[in-house]
Design a protein around this motif. Structure first.
Motif, PDB file in Angstrom:
ATOM      1  N   UNK A  55     -12.501 -21.167 -19.813  1.00 47.53           N
ATOM      2  CA  UNK A  55     -13.530 -20.390 -19.075  1.00 47.53           C
ATOM      3  C   UNK A  55     -14.042 -19.235 -19.862  1.00 47.53           C
ATOM      4  N   UNK A  56     -12.749 -18.422 -20.305  1.00 45.53           N
ATOM      5  CA  UNK A  56     -13.372 -17.044 -21.082  1.00 45.53           C
ATOM      6  C   UNK A  56     -13.882 -17.593 -22.075  1.00 45.53           C
ATOM      7  N   UNK A  57     -13.818 -18.652 -22.927  1.00 42.08           N
ATOM      8  CA  UNK A  57     -14.382 -18.886 -23.974  1.00 42.08           C
ATOM      9  C   UNK A  57     -16.014 -19.187 -23.784  1.00 42.08           C
ATOM     10  N   UNK A  58     -16.215 -19.753 -22.473  1.00 38.97           N
ATOM     11  CA  UNK A  58     -17.520 -20.197 -22.222  1.00 38.97           C
ATOM     12  C   UNK A  58     -18.408 -18.845 -22.243  1.00 38.97           C
ATOM     13  N   UNK A  59     -17.732 -17.811 -21.438  1.00 41.51           N
ATOM     14  CA  UNK A  59     -18.431 -16.571 -21.610  1.00 41.51           C
ATOM     15  C   UNK A  59     -18.731 -15.901 -22.877  1.00 41.51           C
TER      16      UNK A  59
END
Length: 492
Positions: free
Chosen positions: A411-415
């Protein structure tokens, strides 16, 4: 044609979500607690079903007494949700970029409520599948919630937010199996209380499904009256940062439609505030994140679909011969451990080692998880269910804690991969679409291979070869991610 190229070029020139702030922003708890409460609906409902689905398949008679076919039908039932989900989740996520997150969330909660109640009333395998398909087709909650969390956070408090995001999953994966395992067939288990109820005798799995339905209905009311659409001006961005937002999402700020926030010098007429086209979203970074989502969930869902089957299968056929209440207790303990560990340690580990290192460690733990399956069964056959077995079961479940943290890392990589906030819903939708594809293939394939491997004259290790292959695939894909998010953020 030229106009389209200019539009895409303009989008690519839009500034990033934000520069890395120097101080940590407090979490906006006035809305964050509502997101946490609403998110509980999905894990609570889905994990309520897990303990009794194998027994339900036996009860409806679809296997005609063939124990080796139970896993096959369990896999079909679980995959039916994702088969419908893969066809619609991107459109729900994309729609949330246009009309806002709240309407899409309300539709999803209504679908979960109706599906759970109808599931408890179903007496045929077709009825069970239809209930799951309705849920899957109308449920955009997973990807929308990810977008909602990113909407109200920045780079400094997103890891902390995702450590709290595990609280609903902890509660859901703890309470759900307890509800499903202890309250299924209540007329038989608690004859003094429910023995006179003809309704519960006719529909022995209605009670746990009804409890989940009531909770989801309450969550719908809370979301309807208390959840707000994210306001552009409320987002904690720095004074020198600016970004583009869809004008309908920012309906709390009508005076700032089609403008740049906060202190942008670009001409609003030169930049479109509408969400970008699909082709502009498919950057190499986004494709790497999507690939990791798909391979990680392919292994994770295969493992989680096999785990209750492994527990319920007779020892002589390769399992542990556990009953639904005991399976529910084990799965509940696993869910509690996941939530407590992530709440306590995830943000600290993220700050110390980075999302990439945590993710690689998590998927690598899958190799040891698979190795422990035949070890546990061999100990059970040699010594029975006792002191030799339970420590290995505990070690296997402890390893899943590391695997579970991979979802927060991605989810952090999506951001980090998103060019601006107008693309968050669509990117999460793309990721969730591929995840749903993996979740179709994973449970159905794993459960079917498990059933096939249990039959005579077949290799009983076939299931473990399959899971090990998926684990190595996830590890290989994880190597494409940078160790630290700042690598992508600096490039942007």
């Amino acid at each position: 044609m030229i106009a389209q190229e200019d539009e895409e070029e303009t989008f690519l020139l839009q500034p990033p979500l934000e520069e890395q702030p120097t101080t940590k922003t407090p979490l906006p708890w006035d809305q964050f607690w509502i997101i946490l409460f609403v998110q509980l609906s999905d894990p609570l409902s889905s994990h309520t079903l897990s303990p009794f689905i194998p027994q339900l398949i036996r009860d409806i008679g679809v296997t005609h007494g063939d124990e080796s076919q139970v896993g096959h039908y369990v896999g079909i039932l679980k995959s039916s949700y994702y088969a419908a989900h893969i066809l619609t989740v991107f459109y729900w996520s994309r729609l949330s970029d246009h009309i806002g997150r709240k309407p899409v969330m309300l539709i999803a909660l209504l679908a979960i409520s109706v599906s759970m109640f109808s599931f408890g009333l179903s007496k045929t395998f077709l009825g069970l599948v239809v209930s799951r398909v309705v849920w899957g087709a109308l449920d955009g909650s997973n990807s929308v919630i990810k977008s909602m969390v990113i909407d109200i956070t920045d780079a400094t408090n997103l890891p902390k937010a995702y450590s709290y995001i595990q609280i609903p999953w902890m509660i859901g994966t703890t309470a759900g199996p307890l509800i499903g395992g202890s309250l299924s067939r209540p007329a038989d288990r608690f004859p003094d209380i429910f023995g006179r109820s003809e309704l519960l005798k006719t529909y022995p799995y209605l009670l746990p499904c009804s409890i989940s339905t009531i909770f989801v209905s309450v969550a719908w009311l809370v979301a309807y009256f208390r959840l707000k659409e994210h306001s552009c001006q409320d987002n904690p961005l720095g004074a020198n940062q600016r970004w583009i937002v869809p004008k309908i999402i920012c309906k709390d700020s009508p005076a700032v439609e089609n403008e740049l926030f906060n202190h942008g010098e670009a001409n609003p007429e030169e930049v479109q505030s509408n969400p970008p086209r699909l082709r502009a979203l498919l950057t190499p970074k986004v494709l790497v994140v999507v690939a990791n989502y798909a391979t990680t969930d392919l292994f994770y869902m295969s493992f989680t679909s096999v785990l209750p089957l492994f527990y319920a299968t007779p020892i002589e056929r390769g399992g542990l011969s556990l009953d639904p209440p005991r399976i529910g207790t084990i799965l509940a303990a696993q869910g509690a451990a996941h939530g407590i560990f992530q709440l306590t340690f995830y943000a600290r580990l993220h700050d110390r080692f980075g999302a990439g290192a945590i993710h690689i460690t998590g998927v690598s733990s899958g190799i040891l998880i698979v190795i422990l399956f035949p070890v546990i069964n061999a100990l059970a056959q040699a010594h029975g269910i006792g002191l030799a077995v339970w420590p290995c079961v505990a070690i296997q479940l402890a390893l899943t804690i590391s695997l579970n943290m991979c979802h927060s890392c991605l989810a952090s990589f999506v951001r980090a991969a998103a060019l601006n906030r107008t693309s968050l819903g669509a990117i999460n939708g793309i990721a969730q679409t591929f995840v749903s594809g993996a979740q179709i293939i994973g449970p159905a394939s794993a459960a079917s291979i498990f059933s096939y491997s249990m039959q005579e004259a077949h290799d009983p290790w076939l299931m473990y070869y399959f899971l090990m292959t998926l684990a190595f695939l996830a590890v290989g894909t994880s190597l494409l991610l940078p160790r630290d998010l700042s690598v992508w953020e600096d490039d942007r």
